[in-house]
Design a protein around this motif. Sequence first.
Motif, PDB file in Angstrom:
ATOM      1  N   THR A  85     -25.824  -8.329 -24.761  1.00  0.00           N
ATOM      2  CA  THR A  85     -24.504  -8.061 -25.331  1.00  0.00           C
ATOM      3  C   THR A  85     -23.681  -9.334 -25.267  1.00  0.00           C
ATOM      4  N   GLN A  87     -19.722 -10.967 -26.275  1.00  0.00           N
ATOM      5  CA  GLN A  87     -18.358 -10.722 -26.729  1.00  0.00           C
ATOM      6  C   GLN A  87     -18.138 -11.439 -28.064  1.00  0.00           C
ATOM      7  N   LYS A  88     -17.563 -10.743 -29.033  1.00  0.00           N
ATOM      8  CA  LYS A  88     -17.312 -11.343 -30.350  1.00  0.00           C
ATOM      9  C   LYS A  88     -16.422 -12.583 -30.251  1.00  0.00           C
ATOM     10  N   SER A 109     -26.285  -2.140 -32.437  1.00  0.00           N
ATOM     11  CA  SER A 109     -24.960  -2.712 -32.213  1.00  0.00           C
ATOM     12  C   SER A 109     -23.920  -1.864 -32.940  1.00  0.00           C
ATOM     13  N   TYR A 123     -17.585  -6.443 -28.965  1.00  0.00           N
ATOM     14  CA  TYR A 123     -18.897  -7.005 -28.648  1.00  0.00           C
ATOM     15  C   TYR A 123     -19.920  -6.672 -29.727  1.00  0.00           C
TER      16      TYR A 123
END
Length: 140
Positions: A85, A87-88, A109, A123
Amino acid sequence: MVTPEARHILLYEASHNEEKVILDRDNSLVGFVHYRFTLEEGLPVLYVYEIQLESRVQGKGLGKFIMELLELIARKNCMSSIVLTVQKANVVAMNFYTSKLRYAISSISPSRVDPLIGAQKNYEILCKAFDNEAKAILEA
């Protein structure tokens, strides 16, 4: 991080003298990895829960080396994929995984499951599949 399923790799800075590399309890911890062997969509995967490197050791190839080591561990343990995972907002990490290491945004996702819900999440779930079944399920 303390569950029985948790696996860790600790990264220490080695000291050098003229003849050899020395690793002892006085060396400083510069990073760690927390991963687990688990199931995603019924497939055995190595899930990277956390990878942290001190800023002074970033950008020197250590992250790439650790991820390649994790891929080797996954393959040796007959895992179908590595999943993690990101974080954007961590654009550097997203680019590292997707561009440099060729990870894909997984079909599990949030942005791929439901784009409206995915837009609200901070995320993405990335993966690198090692076989056709995993590619069809996790990367489709």
